[in-house]
Write a protein that holds these residues in place. Sequence first.
Motif, PDB file in Angstrom:
ATOM      1  N   ARG A   1      47.870  53.923  36.439  1.00  0.00           N
ATOM      2  CA  ARG A   1      48.729  53.023  35.673  1.00  0.00           C
ATOM      3  C   ARG A   1      50.081  53.694  35.407  1.00  0.00           C
ATOM      4  NH1 ARG A   1      46.691  48.905  32.558  1.00  0.00           N
ATOM      5  NH2 ARG A   1      48.222  47.977  31.190  1.00  0.00           N
ATOM      6  N   THR A   2      50.069  54.981  35.156  1.00  0.00           N
ATOM      7  CA  THR A   2      51.301  55.725  34.921  1.00  0.00           C
ATOM      8  C   THR A   2      52.198  55.708  36.152  1.00  0.00           C
ATOM      9  OG1 THR A   2      50.106  57.149  33.389  1.00  0.00           O
ATOM     10  CG2 THR A   2      52.228  57.951  34.172  1.00  0.00           C
TER      11      THR A   2
ATOM     12  N   LEU B   1      53.396  45.690  32.205  1.00  0.00           N
ATOM     13  CA  LEU B   1      51.989  45.934  32.536  1.00  0.00           C
ATOM     14  C   LEU B   1      51.090  45.512  31.378  1.00  0.00           C
ATOM     15  CD1 LEU B   1      52.340  49.411  34.267  1.00  0.00           C
ATOM     16  CD2 LEU B   1      52.122  47.170  35.362  1.00  0.00           C
ATOM     17  N   ALA B   2      51.517  45.797  30.156  1.00  0.00           N
ATOM     18  CA  ALA B   2      50.755  45.376  28.979  1.00  0.00           C
ATOM     19  C   ALA B   2      50.707  43.848  28.894  1.00  0.00           C
ATOM     20  CB  ALA B   2      51.371  45.964  27.715  1.00  0.00           C
TER      21      ALA B   2
ATOM     22  N   THR C   1      44.028  43.104  34.420  1.00  0.00           N
ATOM     23  CA  THR C   1      44.817  42.694  35.582  1.00  0.00           C
ATOM     24  C   THR C   1      45.352  43.897  36.343  1.00  0.00           C
ATOM     25  OG1 THR C   1      45.475  40.628  34.538  1.00  0.00           O
ATOM     26  CG2 THR C   1      46.875  41.413  36.319  1.00  0.00           C
ATOM     27  N   VAL C   2      45.908  44.846  35.621  1.00  0.00           N
ATOM     28  CA  VAL C   2      46.530  46.015  36.250  1.00  0.00           C
ATOM     29  C   VAL C   2      45.465  46.888  36.913  1.00  0.00           C
ATOM     30  CG1 VAL C   2      47.935  48.066  35.853  1.00  0.00           C
ATOM     31  CG2 VAL C   2      48.471  45.947  34.653  1.00  0.00           C
ATOM     32  N   ASP C   3      44.378  47.146  36.208  1.00  0.00           N
ATOM     33  CA  ASP C   3      43.319  47.987  36.770  1.00  0.00           C
ATOM     34  C   ASP C   3      42.699  47.353  38.013  1.00  0.00           C
ATOM     35  OD1 ASP C   3      43.693  49.918  34.824  1.00  0.00           O
ATOM     36  OD2 ASP C   3      42.231  49.004  33.459  1.00  0.00           O
ATOM     37  N   LYS C   4      42.554  46.034  37.986  1.00  0.00           N
ATOM     38  CA  LYS C   4      42.015  45.325  39.164  1.00  0.00           C
ATOM     39  C   LYS C   4      42.984  45.420  40.335  1.00  0.00           C
ATOM     40  CE  LYS C   4      39.202  42.051  36.576  1.00  0.00           C
ATOM     41  NZ  LYS C   4      39.088  40.665  36.092  1.00  0.00           N
TER      42      LYS C   4
ATOM     43  N   ILE D   1      52.637  42.113  38.262  1.00  0.00           N
ATOM     44  CA  ILE D   1      53.697  41.249  37.752  1.00  0.00           C
ATOM     45  C   ILE D   1      53.553  39.838  38.303  1.00  0.00           C
ATOM     46  CG2 ILE D   1      56.195  40.865  37.816  1.00  0.00           C
ATOM     47  CD1 ILE D   1      55.056  42.946  35.817  1.00  0.00           C
ATOM     48  N   GLY D   2      53.084  39.723  39.534  1.00  0.00           N
ATOM     49  CA  GLY D   2      52.861  38.405  40.122  1.00  0.00           C
ATOM     50  C   GLY D   2      51.856  37.587  39.337  1.00  0.00           C
ATOM     51  N   ALA D   3      51.000  38.253  38.582  1.00  0.00           N
ATOM     52  CA  ALA D   3      49.998  37.552  37.781  1.00  0.00           C
ATOM     53  C   ALA D   3      50.596  36.890  36.540  1.00  0.00           C
ATOM     54  CB  ALA D   3      48.894  38.527  37.362  1.00  0.00           C
ATOM     55  N   ILE D   4      51.803  37.303  36.131  1.00  0.00           N
ATOM     56  CA  ILE D   4      52.365  36.754  34.895  1.00  0.00           C
ATOM     57  C   ILE D   4      53.678  35.999  35.072  1.00  0.00           C
ATOM     58  CG2 ILE D   4      51.240  38.439  33.415  1.00  0.00           C
ATOM     59  CD1 ILE D   4      53.976  39.880  33.199  1.00  0.00           C
TER      60      ILE D   4
END
Length: 144
Positions: A6-7, A18-19, A28-31, A73-76
Amino acid sequence: MNYCTRTDLTDYILADYLAAADNQQEDTVDKAITNVSAEMTEALVAGGYTVTADAIPAAVKRICSTIAAYRSIGAITSLITSEAGSENEFLPLQRLAERADKEMALIRKGDFPLAPPEAKTAQPNDTAVVVTPPSKFGDCWSKF
């Protein structure tokens, strides 16, 4: 095995984004990191490369980080798929993700040169030779 963290994604996108992606949909990010790393593993195997957890090439880390940041980012936001207007702050990330996708395709074909991680520093016996062609204009530019 994940090739980025993530970093690492914060090299390409703000941690607040990301948050926000995780707030929109949990993990979402971990996936995204897990999925991109799985795709990279498949590409590395198909290309005939061998990568171990303690020796991940910088290019692999960069490619995975870029694509995972882009997908997070595409998820939001829908701006990630649009190039309309110069105020799209995600356009640089979109360009980097397109490049990373092409590089992953090259890895899958075995056509991408991956430097081993130990090649990051020069060894004392390394030498470099710089060869330049003779000047075509003589000494006329020395006056400037």
